[in-house]
Motif scaffolding. Structure first.
Motif, PDB file in Angstrom:
ATOM      1  N   PHE A   1       0.829  -1.199   0.000  1.00 30.63           N
ATOM      2  CA  PHE A   1       0.000   0.000   0.000  1.00 30.63           C
ATOM      3  C   PHE A   1       0.870   1.258   0.000  1.00 30.63           C
ATOM      4  N   ALA A   2       1.978   1.228   0.741  1.00 30.66           N
ATOM      5  CA  ALA A   2       2.886   2.380   0.755  1.00 30.66           C
ATOM      6  C   ALA A   2       3.496   2.613  -0.628  1.00 30.66           C
ATOM      7  N   LEU A   3       3.892   1.526  -1.302  1.00 32.90           N
ATOM      8  CA  LEU A   3       4.423   1.659  -2.661  1.00 32.90           C
ATOM      9  C   LEU A   3       3.358   2.165  -3.629  1.00 32.90           C
TER      10      LEU A   3
ATOM     11  N   THR B   1      -6.140   8.479  -8.461  1.00 30.16           N
ATOM     12  CA  THR B   1      -5.994   8.455  -7.008  1.00 30.16           C
ATOM     13  C   THR B   1      -7.350   8.441  -6.320  1.00 30.16           C
ATOM     14  N   GLN B   2      -8.298   9.263  -6.797  1.00 32.45           N
ATOM     15  CA  GLN B   2      -9.631   9.270  -6.208  1.00 32.45           C
ATOM     16  C   GLN B   2     -10.315   7.916  -6.362  1.00 32.45           C
ATOM     17  N   PHE B   3     -10.152   7.316  -7.523  1.00 32.84           N
ATOM     18  CA  PHE B   3     -10.731   5.989  -7.756  1.00 32.84           C
ATOM     19  C   PHE B   3     -10.150   4.976  -6.773  1.00 32.84           C
ATOM     20  N   MET B   4      -8.835   4.996  -6.613  1.00 31.81           N
ATOM     21  CA  MET B   4      -8.171   4.055  -5.706  1.00 31.81           C
ATOM     22  C   MET B   4      -8.576   4.290  -4.262  1.00 31.81           C
ATOM     23  N   GLU B   5      -8.587   5.554  -3.838  1.00 33.00           N
ATOM     24  CA  GLU B   5      -8.905   5.848  -2.446  1.00 33.00           C
ATOM     25  C   GLU B   5     -10.319   5.402  -2.094  1.00 33.00           C
ATOM     26  N   ARG B   6     -11.252   5.629  -2.990  1.00 41.21           N
ATOM     27  CA  ARG B   6     -12.641   5.283  -2.699  1.00 41.21           C
ATOM     28  C   ARG B   6     -12.829   3.774  -2.572  1.00 41.21           C
ATOM     29  N   ARG B   7     -12.100   2.999  -3.368  1.00 39.51           N
ATOM     30  CA  ARG B   7     -12.329   1.558  -3.397  1.00 39.51           C
ATOM     31  C   ARG B   7     -11.322   0.755  -2.594  1.00 39.51           C
ATOM     32  N   LEU B   8     -10.133   1.287  -2.446  1.00 39.08           N
ATOM     33  CA  LEU B   8      -9.115   0.536  -1.723  1.00 39.08           C
ATOM     34  C   LEU B   8      -9.030   0.895  -0.247  1.00 39.08           C
ATOM     35  N   GLU B   9      -9.464   2.105   0.105  1.00 37.68           N
ATOM     36  CA  GLU B   9      -9.308   2.524   1.504  1.00 37.68           C
ATOM     37  C   GLU B   9     -10.062   1.624   2.482  1.00 37.68           C
TER      38      GLU B   9
END
Length: 432
Positions: free
Chosen positions: A279-281, A301-309
């Motif tokens: 996740f850090a990478l 980034t928004q797509f990732m944050e919404r689904r991966l967070e």
């Protein structure tokens, strides 16, 4: 004479170990990340070189950890990791993905590559044109590009590399190829910048998949953690209830619980630690894209944050709950051990008091028997003196006088013996 350290060359060359490729649009690229145990990585290297040879690429290389080999038409990039290896195929000058079905897919889907595919992504990289909307509609099946929804999936897009390129993707696996599709349009990238961008896209796909390997582990662990937490709570309540159990029994039950928690920690710690690292990478690679938002669309980034967070939080929560549960068990165990130590100290104190009582009783009995001892010793002393007088004093008259005086000296003999015995017992009396 100063000598060069044995690791000097290796450390110096480490920053150049995995260079970005110098590429130009147009280009078609397929990136794979394949799970394989570390002790079988030799097979992956041989298979990658075999694939390169079948594609007409010179397969000679001296590095088994990373290599990039190419011909005028195609290129192959191999990189070895701890639990997987990545393989990237390049088709230089390609405007479409036709090479995938014609030449690459039979090699990828066959038995040539060992391991299990975890990540698969295809990237179409082209120069700036006047039809980006039509290009996206062609590959994503989207009629109204201004809307966020196409089919049942959302599109993510952004200008990247400070406006040097534009990127579109929906992170959805294509039924015909099994790969995630990414479209990249070159606006003003230098060849090395293009190589960095495409490599970052590959790494984003790789790290997001590898990070999520911990999610099923966390989901399986959560109910077990909750059950162990309830057991620890029950044990704690039993310690403080009205009918407290023996500390030794509770401690044995707590040790069994601690063993289960440590077993769970051993089974999940490596996966959760690896997930944090991936996740850090992933965050680093997303930041390196230097994205600018396109109106009406989510950035990558928004797509990732919404689904991966949520998945990230779940994995972190599971790891922290196991760690906190282990610490709580340690604190409760320390409390029970303190109770056991206090109980043992009380038993030792009671035992010492009992021993002291016995010693005092023995001394009192000895004091009571002291008078009888003096009488006995006085009798034997008088008898010895009398026998001596009778055998050594001549004449009856003198002997009778001496014996008469001896008879009157019995109290004196008893007194001397009493003083002598008291002197012997003086030290013991003081200790008592």
């Amino acid at each position: 004479m100063m000598q060069t350290h044995t690791l000097y060359e290796r450390i110096t060359n480490e920053v150049h170990a995995r260079p970005f490729q110098k590429v130009q649009a147009p280009l078609y690229m397929v990136h794979l990340a394949i799970m394989l145990p570390a002790d079988q990585m030799g097979k992956a290297v041989d298979s990658a070189l075999d694939m390169a040879a079948r594609l007409g690429i010179d397969a000679r290389t001296s590095d088994s950890g990373f290599f990039f080999i190419s011909s005028d038409e195609m290129g192959l990039r191999f990189e070895r990791h701890n639990e997987f290896y990545s393989l990237t195929l390049y088709h230089f000058g390609a405007e479409t993905e036709d090479v995938l079905a014609e030449r690459w897919l039979p090699l990828i889907s066959g038995d040539l590559l060992p391991g299990e595919m975890m990540v698969g992504a295809e990237s179409l990289f082209r120069s700036l044109r006047d039809d980006p909307l039509a290009w996206c509609r062609k590959y994503f099946g989207k009629r109204d590009f201004a809307a966020e929804q196409f089919g049942d999936r959302q599109l993510a897009a952004s200008d990247v590399m400070s406006g040097g390129a534009t990127l579109w993707t929906d992170f959805a696996v294509r039924e015909e190829s099994g790969l995630v599709r990414v479209l990249v349009e070159d606006r003003a990238l230098q060849p090395f910048q293009a190589g960095r961008l495409l490599q970052r896209i590959c790494e984003i796909e790789t790290y997001r998949h590898m990070a999520l390997l911990a999610l099923p582990v966390a989901q399986r662990a959560m109910p077990l953690i909750t059950d162990l937490d309830k057991q620890l709570s029950d044990i704690t309540h039993r310690m403080t209830g009205d009918h407290q159990e023996q500390p030794s029994e509770v401690l044995q039950e707590l040790m069994t619980l601690a063993a289960r928690v440590e077993e769970l920690s051993a089974d999940t710690a490596n996966r959760f630690s690896a997930s944090d690292a991936y996740f850090a990478l992933l965050d680093t690679r997303l930041n390196e894209l230097r994205q600018e938002r396109i109106e009406g669309l989510q950035t990558i980034t928004q797509f990732m944050e919404r689904r991966l967070e949520p998945a990230r939080r779940t994995c972190q929560a599971a790891g922290k709950r196991i760690e906190h549960l282990s610490k709580r068990i340690a604190r409760v165990s320390e409390l029970i051990r303190s109770q056991v130590d206090l109980s043992i100290e009380k038993q030792n104190r009671d035992l010492l008091e009992a021993l002291n009582g016995r010693a005092r009783r023995q001394l009192r009995l000895q004091a009571k028997l002291e008078s009888f001892t003096i009488i006995v010793v006085t009798y034997y002393a008088f008898d010895l003196i009398e026998r001596t007088v009778r055998n050594t004093v001549p004449g009856d008259s003198l002997r009778n006088d001496v014996l008469m005086g001896l008879s009157f000296s019995v109290p004196l003999i008893a007194g001397v013996l009493w003083l002598y015995v008291r002197q012997l017992l003086k030290g013991y009396d003081e200790e008592d």
